[in-house]
Design an enzyme around this catalytic site. Structure first.
Site, short mmCIF file in Angstrom:
data_model
loop_
_atom_site.label_atom_id
_atom_site.label_comp_id
_atom_site.label_asym_id
_atom_site.label_seq_id
_atom_site.Cartn_x
_atom_site.Cartn_y
_atom_site.Cartn_z
N GLY A 46 -6.85 57.84 -25.92
CA GLY A 46 -6.65 56.61 -25.16
C GLY A 46 -5.67 56.86 -24.03
O GLY A 46 -4.83 57.75 -24.12
N GLN A 51 0.36 54.72 -17.44
CA GLN A 51 0.69 56.12 -17.76
C GLN A 51 0.34 57.06 -16.60
O GLN A 51 0.78 58.22 -16.60
CB GLN A 51 -0.05 56.57 -19.02
CG GLN A 51 0.42 55.86 -20.28
CD GLN A 51 -0.34 56.35 -21.49
OE1 GLN A 51 -1.44 55.87 -21.78
NE2 GLN A 51 0.21 57.34 -22.17
N CYS A 94 1.49 59.81 -28.40
CA CYS A 94 1.24 59.23 -27.08
C CYS A 94 1.34 60.33 -26.04
O CYS A 94 2.24 61.16 -26.10
CB CYS A 94 2.29 58.16 -26.81
SG CYS A 94 2.11 57.37 -25.21
N LEU A 95 0.42 60.32 -25.07
CA LEU A 95 0.45 61.35 -24.03
C LEU A 95 1.73 61.25 -23.18
O LEU A 95 2.11 62.22 -22.54
CB LEU A 95 -0.79 61.24 -23.13
CG LEU A 95 -2.13 61.59 -23.81
CD1 LEU A 95 -3.29 61.28 -22.88
CD2 LEU A 95 -2.17 63.04 -24.25
N HIS A 136 -2.41 50.15 -29.22
CA HIS A 136 -1.43 51.06 -28.61
C HIS A 136 -1.57 51.02 -27.08
O HIS A 136 -0.58 50.91 -26.36
CB HIS A 136 -1.66 52.48 -29.16
CG HIS A 136 -0.82 53.54 -28.55
ND1 HIS A 136 0.08 54.29 -29.27
CD2 HIS A 136 -0.76 54.02 -27.27
CE1 HIS A 136 0.67 55.16 -28.46
NE2 HIS A 136 0.17 55.02 -27.25
N GLU A 137 -2.81 51.10 -26.59
CA GLU A 137 -3.03 51.10 -25.12
C GLU A 137 -2.67 49.75 -24.53
O GLU A 137 -2.12 49.68 -23.43
CB GLU A 137 -4.47 51.47 -24.78
CG GLU A 137 -4.95 52.82 -25.29
CD GLU A 137 -3.97 53.96 -25.09
OE1 GLU A 137 -3.22 53.94 -24.09
OE2 GLU A 137 -3.94 54.86 -25.93
N HIS A 140 0.93 49.45 -23.81
CA HIS A 140 1.34 50.08 -22.54
C HIS A 140 1.26 49.08 -21.39
O HIS A 140 2.05 49.13 -20.46
CB HIS A 140 0.43 51.27 -22.21
CG HIS A 140 0.80 52.55 -22.89
ND1 HIS A 140 2.01 53.17 -22.70
CD2 HIS A 140 0.11 53.34 -23.75
CE1 HIS A 140 2.06 54.30 -23.42
NE2 HIS A 140 0.91 54.42 -24.07
NI NI Z 1 0.36 56.00 -25.38
#
Ligand code: NI
Length: 173
Positions: A46, A51, A94-95, A136-137, A140
């Site tokens: 995701g 991000q 998370c990225l 989660h997304e 963000h």
């Molecule tokens: Ni994330």
């Protein structure tokens, strides 16, 4: 398509509430495609627009395993219209917080209403990993990271590690 640089915490852009899109036009579609390519290249499941430094309510997901058919999902202006009372504890990463993981509690399933890549209103029932991923997304888009949902002690430990790893090697002159 183009790969975009992924922002790593701590960074003020990850703490901002993103703005809704007016409609999913060619520009937003391009953003969705670039985000999808960026996410796949980073082996993520995701990715949310903040991000990659774009403060718009756009996210992409693909929870298919490598040996499965890809299942790319693109969302703009997602809203949770129903969440289960039942909750589930899962380890998340998370990225934007590379190599950091922690257990987070969230509703086990949710129903999400969103605009797809053709500007059509859709609803999707998400359960299991998909439910974790979409929540989660969507966090963000509110400027919330998964570490904001764990104890301050654990959060500070993770953020300290990230700051250290970004500091780089000392320069000798
Ligand atoms: Ni994330």
């Amino acid at each position: 398509m183009a790969r975009l640089p992924i922002i790593v915490a701590p960074d003020p852009r990850l703490k901002v509430k993103a703005k809704p899109v007016d409609k999913v036009d060619a520009e937003i579609r391009q953003l969705m495609d670039d985000m999808m390519e960026t996410m796949h290249a980073a082996n993520g499941i995701g990715l949310a627009a903040p991000q990659v430094g774009v403060l718009k309510r756009v996210l992409v997901m693909d929870i298919a395993h490598e040996d499965e058919e890809p299942n790319p999902i693109r969302m703009a202006n997602p809203e949770i219209v129903w969440a289960s009372d039942e909750e589930e504890l899962r380890e998340e990463g998370c990225l934007s917080l590379p190599d950091q993981f922690a257990e987070v509690v969230r509703p086990k399933s949710v129903r999400v209403r969103y605009l797809d890549h053709e500007n059509e209103v859709r609803e999707m029932e998400c359960i299991g990993l998909q439910a974790v991923c979409v929540q989660h997304e969507m966090d963000h888009l509110e400027g919330t990271l998964f570490v904001d949902r764990i104890s301050a002690l654990k959060r500070n430990m993770i953020l300290r590690k990230l700051t250290k790893s970004r500091r780089g090697k000392p320069v000798t002159v």
